[in-house]
Scaffold this active site. Sequence first.
Site, short mmCIF file in Angstrom:
data_model
loop_
_atom_site.label_atom_id
_atom_site.label_comp_id
_atom_site.label_asym_id
_atom_site.label_seq_id
_atom_site.Cartn_x
_atom_site.Cartn_y
_atom_site.Cartn_z
N HIS A 20 -7.98 -4.57 -1.26
CA HIS A 20 -6.73 -3.87 -0.95
C HIS A 20 -5.86 -4.70 0.00
CE1 HIS A 20 -4.27 -0.31 -1.25
NE2 HIS A 20 -4.12 -0.28 0.06
N ASP A 25 -9.87 -3.95 -5.61
CA ASP A 25 -9.25 -2.97 -4.71
C ASP A 25 -10.02 -1.65 -4.79
OD1 ASP A 25 -7.62 -1.13 -3.39
OD2 ASP A 25 -5.77 -2.09 -4.06
N SER A 37 0.83 -1.20 0.00
CA SER A 37 0.00 0.00 0.00
C SER A 37 0.88 1.26 0.00
CB SER A 37 -0.97 -0.07 1.19
OG SER A 37 -1.93 0.94 1.12
C1 MLT Z 1 -1.41 6.02 -0.17
O1 MLT Z 1 -1.81 6.99 0.43
O2 MLT Z 1 -0.22 5.75 -0.35
C2 MLT Z 1 -2.46 5.11 -0.73
O3 MLT Z 1 -3.69 5.75 -0.73
C3 MLT Z 1 -2.53 3.84 0.00
C4 MLT Z 1 -2.82 4.05 1.45
O4 MLT Z 1 -1.90 4.26 2.21
O5 MLT Z 1 -3.99 3.99 1.84
#
Ligand code: MLT
Length: 215
Positions: A193, A162, A112
């Site tokens: 996700h 996702d 992520s």
């Molecule tokens: C981010 O902010 O890098 C992406 O939206 C993934 C997350 O951290 O939720």
Amino acid sequence: MSHNAPLSFVHRYEPATDAGAPPLLLLHGTGGDENDLIGLGRMLSPGSALLSPRGKVLEGGEGRPLPRFFRRLREGVFDEDDVRVRAAELAGFITEAREAYGLAAPIAIGFSNGANIAAAVLLTQPDALAGAVLMRAMVPLAAPPVTDLAGKGVLLLSGAMDPIVPEDNAARLAGQLRAAGARLDHRTLPAGHGLSQADVSLARAWLAGPAHAAA
Ligand code: MLT
């Protein structure tokens, strides 16, 4: 037992038990910390040295601030100036850690937000990493600089359901990495996700095979 050198990121370091296994740089998601991915790292590549920094950006909100690797304006909308600065800062930490612990360039294992900073490091600091497993990554920079990834192996694992990373966004990141010369393997799994067993199996097999070694 781990012996942590006082480096520029709070981090956890576990020395290798198999000198032939590649060192891994573990990069957690929003709200995680340096402990989150240690178990995953051990599972993915038993014997590897594990280097796991904690993101320095704290996202506010009530209660406990959430550590991240760069600032975002809202979910999926990034502060790209900060992405660039933080990617350079993380590359600096990798250099320090390699020196302190005597490591080869690591393979990033990012989830992520951690996958997004790993993608940003690949696209802006191509010498910092030997390759990467990017789990649920999205485009960190709309227009990355021209970069030569020189055949570095990258495994991009996306989730078909996702809600945070639309399919076309993951495809755009795949295009950026291929254009930079990465040897990219992009798989879209029947997942959201969160990570699934398939992520673990694919990443483990990829790390055990020759695909991650630079051409
Ligand atoms: C981010 O902010 O890098 C992406 O939206 C993934 C997350 O951290 O939720």
